[in-house]
Design a protein around this motif. Structure first.
Motif, mmCIF file in Angstrom:
data_model
loop_
_atom_site.group_PDB
_atom_site.id
_atom_site.type_symbol
_atom_site.label_atom_id
_atom_site.label_comp_id
_atom_site.label_asym_id
_atom_site.label_seq_id
_atom_site.Cartn_x
_atom_site.Cartn_y
_atom_site.Cartn_z
ATOM 1 N N TYR A 36 0.853 -1.182 0.000
ATOM 2 C CA TYR A 36 0.000 0.000 0.000
ATOM 3 C C TYR A 36 0.891 1.234 0.000
ATOM 4 C CZ TYR A 36 -4.228 -2.636 1.205
ATOM 5 O OH TYR A 36 -5.297 -3.491 1.199
ATOM 6 N N GLN A 38 0.830 5.530 0.939
ATOM 7 C CA GLN A 38 0.099 6.597 1.648
ATOM 8 C C GLN A 38 0.717 7.935 1.313
ATOM 9 O OE1 GLN A 38 0.249 6.593 5.972
ATOM 10 N NE2 GLN A 38 -1.849 7.363 6.087
ATOM 11 N N ASN A 41 -1.698 13.174 4.435
ATOM 12 C CA ASN A 41 -3.089 13.460 4.799
ATOM 13 C C ASN A 41 -4.098 12.624 4.009
ATOM 14 O OD1 ASN A 41 -2.304 15.514 6.658
ATOM 15 N ND2 ASN A 41 -1.918 16.837 4.902
ATOM 16 N N ARG A 42 -3.685 11.443 3.602
ATOM 17 C CA ARG A 42 -4.590 10.553 2.872
ATOM 18 C C ARG A 42 -4.585 9.182 3.521
ATOM 19 N NH1 ARG A 42 -4.924 12.072 -2.574
ATOM 20 N NH2 ARG A 42 -6.371 10.344 -2.824
ATOM 21 N N GLY A 43 -5.616 8.405 3.202
ATOM 22 C CA GLY A 43 -5.618 7.005 3.625
ATOM 23 C C GLY A 43 -4.665 6.198 2.776
ATOM 24 N N LEU A 44 -4.603 4.906 3.043
ATOM 25 C CA LEU A 44 -3.728 4.023 2.281
ATOM 26 C C LEU A 44 -4.388 3.634 0.963
ATOM 27 C CD1 LEU A 44 -2.598 3.739 5.227
ATOM 28 C CD2 LEU A 44 -1.890 1.443 4.557
ATOM 29 N N PHE A 46 -4.197 0.912 -2.262
ATOM 30 C CA PHE A 46 -3.710 -0.397 -2.662
ATOM 31 C C PHE A 46 -2.832 -0.279 -3.909
ATOM 32 C CE2 PHE A 46 -3.826 -4.872 -3.353
ATOM 33 C CZ PHE A 46 -4.016 -5.066 -4.716
ATOM 34 N N LEU A 88 4.811 7.311 1.615
ATOM 35 C CA LEU A 88 5.044 6.225 2.566
ATOM 36 C C LEU A 88 4.548 4.918 1.967
ATOM 37 C CD1 LEU A 88 3.856 7.698 5.984
ATOM 38 C CD2 LEU A 88 6.158 6.914 5.437
ATOM 39 N N PHE A 90 3.786 0.794 2.631
ATOM 40 C CA PHE A 90 3.564 -0.216 3.655
ATOM 41 C C PHE A 90 3.404 -1.588 3.010
ATOM 42 C CE2 PHE A 90 2.995 2.259 7.473
ATOM 43 C CZ PHE A 90 2.611 3.507 7.017
ATOM 44 N N GLY A 107 6.470 0.649 7.739
ATOM 45 C CA GLY A 107 6.454 1.671 6.695
ATOM 46 C C GLY A 107 7.853 2.127 6.297
ATOM 47 N N THR A 108 7.988 2.500 5.042
ATOM 48 C CA THR A 108 9.233 3.046 4.498
ATOM 49 C C THR A 108 8.901 4.327 3.739
ATOM 50 O OG1 THR A 108 10.248 0.857 4.244
ATOM 51 C CG2 THR A 108 11.173 2.661 2.926
ATOM 52 N N ARG A 109 9.604 5.379 4.088
ATOM 53 C CA ARG A 109 9.397 6.636 3.373
ATOM 54 C C ARG A 109 10.296 6.659 2.148
ATOM 55 N NH1 ARG A 109 6.966 11.204 4.731
ATOM 56 N NH2 ARG A 109 6.777 10.548 6.913
ATOM 57 N N PHE B 101 -9.204 1.810 2.183
ATOM 58 C CA PHE B 101 -9.044 2.665 3.347
ATOM 59 C C PHE B 101 -9.750 3.998 3.171
ATOM 60 C CE2 PHE B 101 -6.018 0.687 6.253
ATOM 61 C CZ PHE B 101 -5.601 -0.386 5.493
ATOM 62 N N GLY B 102 -10.277 4.493 4.284
ATOM 63 C CA GLY B 102 -10.780 5.847 4.323
ATOM 64 C C GLY B 102 -9.634 6.832 4.475
ATOM 65 N N PRO B 103 -9.941 8.128 4.441
ATOM 66 C CA PRO B 103 -8.891 9.149 4.499
ATOM 67 C C PRO B 103 -8.299 9.341 5.886
ATOM 68 C CG PRO B 103 -11.018 10.176 4.405
ATOM 69 C CD PRO B 103 -11.256 8.718 4.237
#
Lengths: 114, 110
Positions: A36, A38, A41-44, A46, A88, A90, A107-109, B101-103
């Protein structure tokens, strides 16, 4: 128990160069494996998954990952990095049976420099 | 993008307040999840549900509670918020393997 290790907190790569983000896992039985991404300011979101079959899995945005059972690894790769790939990443694992929730790595940036 | 929503996106509240973080999805997914994401990145599963009236605790012990009265709705409640609850909370749902996923809700407890 199942676990995921992402040994690198951060990966730096120049734009246009190939990138690799490492992931190893531990699970009893056969795994389902996921990547995943990210953004701030967002969700993950796919990227790709491995279920069974071909060890090389292709996903979104030109990413791919290679499942290696003997090394229990599932490294994420891209032949040519873009600045917009900075985010990021995951890795996650789940067993084929039992609980359906995923176990995530730390996680890896990824930082892609212009 | 997947149809999964979380409200509020940001919340700053004082210690001792009761709060509910909302999560809803319009995909008809049976399975839903709550993750807590540390400021440093790592995600931890705190609750999950396989369907209506089914809830389980996850890997990370949490003082929060959840309910699943409707398929599309999976709210998370903190009866008395504390500064240690400051974190980002991510909701997800799945039909089969892939989780959407949601935000997220970024919670700050003062």
């Amino acid at each position: 128990a199942q676990s995921v290790a992402q040994p690198e907190d951060q990966v730096n790569v120049a734009e246009g160069n190939p990138l690799t983000v490492k992931c190893t896992y531990s699970v009893s039985g056969n795994p389902y494996l996921f990547w995943y991404v990210q953004y701030p300011n967002r969700g993950l979101q796919f990227l790709l998954k491995y279920i069974t079959g071909d060890n090389l899995v292709k996903g979104s945005y030109g990413f791919e990952a290679e499942f290696n059972k003997s090394q229990t690894s599932f490294h994420l790769k891209k032949p040519s990095a873009l600045v917009s790939d900075s985010a990021l990443y995951f890795c996650a694992v789940r067993r084929h049976t039992g609980r359906r929730a995923l176990t995530f790595g730390s996680g890896t940036r990824l930082q892609v420099q212009p | 993008e997947a149809d999964i929503y979380q409200t509020p996106r940001y919340l700053v509240i004082g210690t001792g307040k009761k709060i509910t973080l909302e999560c809803s999805q319009t995909m008809g997914h049976d399975k839903m999840y709550w993750y807590q994401q540390d400021p440093g990145m790592e995600l931890h599963l705190i609750h999950y549900s396989y369907g209506v009236n089914s809830t389980e605790k996850g890997d990370l012990s949490s003082e929060s509670t959840v309910s699943r009265i409707r398929t599309e709705h999976f709210p998370l409640t903190l009866e008395s918020a504390r500064p240690s609850h400051t974190s980002q909370y991510l909701c997800a749902s799945s039909l089969e393997l892939e989780q959407f996923f949601g935000p997220g809700t970024r919670l700050t407890v003062l």
